[in-house]
Design a protein around this motif. Sequence first.
Motif, PDB file in Angstrom:
ATOM      1  N   ASP A 290      -0.125   6.933  -7.292  1.00  0.00           N
ATOM      2  CA  ASP A 290      -0.480   5.565  -7.625  1.00  0.00           C
ATOM      3  C   ASP A 290      -0.969   4.778  -6.417  1.00  0.00           C
ATOM      4  N   ASP A 291      -1.051   5.423  -5.263  1.00  0.00           N
ATOM      5  CA  ASP A 291      -1.523   4.729  -4.071  1.00  0.00           C
ATOM      6  C   ASP A 291      -3.031   4.661  -4.064  1.00  0.00           C
ATOM      7  N   LYS A 292      -3.556   3.494  -3.768  1.00  0.00           N
ATOM      8  CA  LYS A 292      -4.998   3.317  -3.686  1.00  0.00           C
ATOM      9  C   LYS A 292      -5.388   3.216  -2.218  1.00  0.00           C
ATOM     10  N   ALA A 293      -6.630   3.579  -1.932  1.00  0.00           N
ATOM     11  CA  ALA A 293      -7.134   3.331  -0.596  1.00  0.00           C
ATOM     12  C   ALA A 293      -7.209   1.820  -0.412  1.00  0.00           C
ATOM     13  N   PRO A 294      -6.859   1.267   0.767  1.00  0.00           N
ATOM     14  CA  PRO A 294      -6.841  -0.174   0.955  1.00  0.00           C
ATOM     15  C   PRO A 294      -8.157  -0.847   0.598  1.00  0.00           C
ATOM     16  N   THR A 306      -2.465   3.240 -11.268  1.00  0.00           N
ATOM     17  CA  THR A 306      -3.630   3.888 -11.823  1.00  0.00           C
ATOM     18  C   THR A 306      -3.531   5.395 -11.745  1.00  0.00           C
ATOM     19  N   PRO A 307      -3.054   6.078 -12.798  1.00  0.00           N
ATOM     20  CA  PRO A 307      -3.076   7.540 -12.792  1.00  0.00           C
ATOM     21  C   PRO A 307      -4.502   8.028 -12.962  1.00  0.00           C
ATOM     22  N   VAL A 308      -4.888   9.036 -12.210  1.00  0.00           N
ATOM     23  CA  VAL A 308      -6.286   9.438 -12.242  1.00  0.00           C
ATOM     24  C   VAL A 308      -6.518  10.917 -12.465  1.00  0.00           C
ATOM     25  N   HIS A 309      -5.699  11.783 -11.900  1.00  0.00           N
ATOM     26  CA  HIS A 309      -5.965  13.209 -11.988  1.00  0.00           C
ATOM     27  C   HIS A 309      -5.363  13.818 -13.245  1.00  0.00           C
ATOM     28  N   PHE A 395     -19.689   1.613  -7.028  1.00  0.00           N
ATOM     29  CA  PHE A 395     -18.799   2.157  -6.009  1.00  0.00           C
ATOM     30  C   PHE A 395     -19.596   3.130  -5.152  1.00  0.00           C
ATOM     31  N   SER A 396     -19.049   3.470  -4.007  1.00  0.00           N
ATOM     32  CA  SER A 396     -19.772   4.386  -3.118  1.00  0.00           C
ATOM     33  C   SER A 396     -18.794   5.144  -2.233  1.00  0.00           C
ATOM     34  N   TYR A 397     -19.281   6.230  -1.698  1.00  0.00           N
ATOM     35  CA  TYR A 397     -18.532   6.927  -0.647  1.00  0.00           C
ATOM     36  C   TYR A 397     -19.512   7.320   0.451  1.00  0.00           C
ATOM     37  N   ILE A 398     -18.986   7.407   1.663  1.00  0.00           N
ATOM     38  CA  ILE A 398     -19.801   7.751   2.836  1.00  0.00           C
ATOM     39  C   ILE A 398     -19.418   9.149   3.290  1.00  0.00           C
ATOM     40  N   ALA A 399     -20.418   9.993   3.504  1.00  0.00           N
ATOM     41  CA  ALA A 399     -20.166  11.372   3.923  1.00  0.00           C
ATOM     42  C   ALA A 399     -21.100  11.761   5.062  1.00  0.00           C
ATOM     43  N   GLY A 400     -20.613  12.657   5.919  1.00  0.00           N
ATOM     44  CA  GLY A 400     -21.423  13.162   7.016  1.00  0.00           C
ATOM     45  C   GLY A 400     -21.904  14.575   6.752  1.00  0.00           C
ATOM     46  N   GLU A 401     -22.667  15.111   7.674  1.00  0.00           N
ATOM     47  CA  GLU A 401     -23.217  16.457   7.497  1.00  0.00           C
ATOM     48  C   GLU A 401     -22.206  17.536   7.863  1.00  0.00           C
ATOM     49  N   ASP A 421     -12.810  -0.804 -14.879  1.00  0.00           N
ATOM     50  CA  ASP A 421     -11.613   0.027 -14.764  1.00  0.00           C
ATOM     51  C   ASP A 421     -11.947   1.443 -14.318  1.00  0.00           C
ATOM     52  N   MET A 422     -13.066   2.001 -14.807  1.00  0.00           N
ATOM     53  CA  MET A 422     -13.440   3.346 -14.406  1.00  0.00           C
ATOM     54  C   MET A 422     -13.768   3.385 -12.916  1.00  0.00           C
ATOM     55  N   THR A 423     -14.418   2.341 -12.438  1.00  0.00           N
ATOM     56  CA  THR A 423     -14.728   2.277 -11.008  1.00  0.00           C
ATOM     57  C   THR A 423     -13.452   2.358 -10.178  1.00  0.00           C
ATOM     58  N   LYS A 424     -12.459   1.588 -10.595  1.00  0.00           N
ATOM     59  CA  LYS A 424     -11.179   1.572  -9.891  1.00  0.00           C
ATOM     60  C   LYS A 424     -10.523   2.956  -9.921  1.00  0.00           C
ATOM     61  N   VAL A 425     -10.540   3.599 -11.075  1.00  0.00           N
ATOM     62  CA  VAL A 425      -9.905   4.907 -11.225  1.00  0.00           C
ATOM     63  C   VAL A 425     -10.585   5.951 -10.349  1.00  0.00           C
TER      64      VAL A 425
END
Length: 441
Positions: A290-294, A306-309, A395-401, A421-425
């Motif tokens: 239930d922990d979210k990224a800050p 928020t259960p997700v998996h 929403f977005s995520y940042i990734a490197g090579e 809600d889906m974005t949050k999940v």
Amino acid sequence: MSVTHPLLKILKVNILELYTEERDILDYNLNLAPFCRRLEDIFTLGLKTGNNWFVKPGYWSWISKLPRLKNPTFDQTVYFVKDCQKTLTVEGKGRLLIRAALVKKNLDVVVKLLKDDRLLCETWYDESSIIGNEILSEILVSLLVQLKTITFDLNLKNASYLDTTWDIPVYKQYEFVPCESLGIHFQEIDGHMIVLSVDKGSVAAEDGKVKPGDVLDEMFGESLKGVKKGKVQEVFQTYKGIPVYAAFIKACECNGNVFRPLKHILRELGIDPLNNNERRCEEIDEINIDDKAPHAILEDEETETTPVHGPDGSASYKVTYIGQCTLGVDGRVERIEDGVIQVLESKDRINEPVTIAMSETGIVVTSEKDKKEILNHSYTEVSACGRRTDYIQHFSYIAGETSCNLSKDFVCHVFHAPTRDMTKVILCAIAQGFQRTHWFL
């Protein structure tokens, strides 16, 4: 009238206890820690704060400044301590110096060198000290010289907890057969890699070598204390195909008790090494579920869970892939803000329906149109995820090579979800991926 000091009297008793054992002194000798603490008390007594009143003084600070080339053997001891990546504080460095000097039989040199440099001595010690007193320091040197007759067979690699304690844990070094994975699930806590579970039938589980609660301390000679995300997998992949050399700090001491610095951590994780309760992988998947990224939390959501998996540890959702923008060497979470705007205002927006799936090891994005894989990033490559407060369905995520700590080319990938809600999940699912599988071998 004789000149003496209570600490010197106690130290003399400590040395006598070690001497009368008539055997090599190992890490787990019951008299070792009290003796080392007494030495530290003497080195700390009367130590001046210097010009910085906000930093606790440490005897390593002046030892590291002693003149070089006057005693090459002692110089090597100092260089060894300086280069050690397992001790990060002046307390830890000082304790490692004492242990190394006991092994090398040159602890008396520390005090002799300081006595020869009166200016340095007066800079660091006041009149209440033993080391700063001409007569008391001579007595101390004579006691330290007696230590040369005692053999200290100490494992200097066992240094990762010296920053916090003189207690020395059980340290085991293993050689595993070449393998695709060791079968270890672990989590970084306070700079240490705590083993959460070991897969049954895996290489690490053979003969009960590795157990929940142990700490992965070193791999292929590289310290893993305080390393950045992905470093463990990076080292493992670098040496893939050859026997795996790894060192573990055991959760239990020789007497069967749990190693003191690990007690509260293992209690919070629900691990009891004394009962050997190997937790199932399904249970491990639920840690911090239930922990979210800050950066994924909005003000009105701070009390929500928020259960997700799913039960198989995976999570997938149908969303729209908007596009991407390059960020260069800056993959910080703060770049989410301008990254989203840059993509939304771009003329090269993709707007393609996709499925984004968070697996055990990473993020996979697949086109809904032809089922082809568009993106595939392991969690070791993902540096951040989040959303803007004014575009809450994006929403977005940042990734490197490559792994985050090595990447020089970060890219921000932006998506749109059907609902807030889906974005949050989804963000919580990515955040849980960081927590669970950044640390899996």
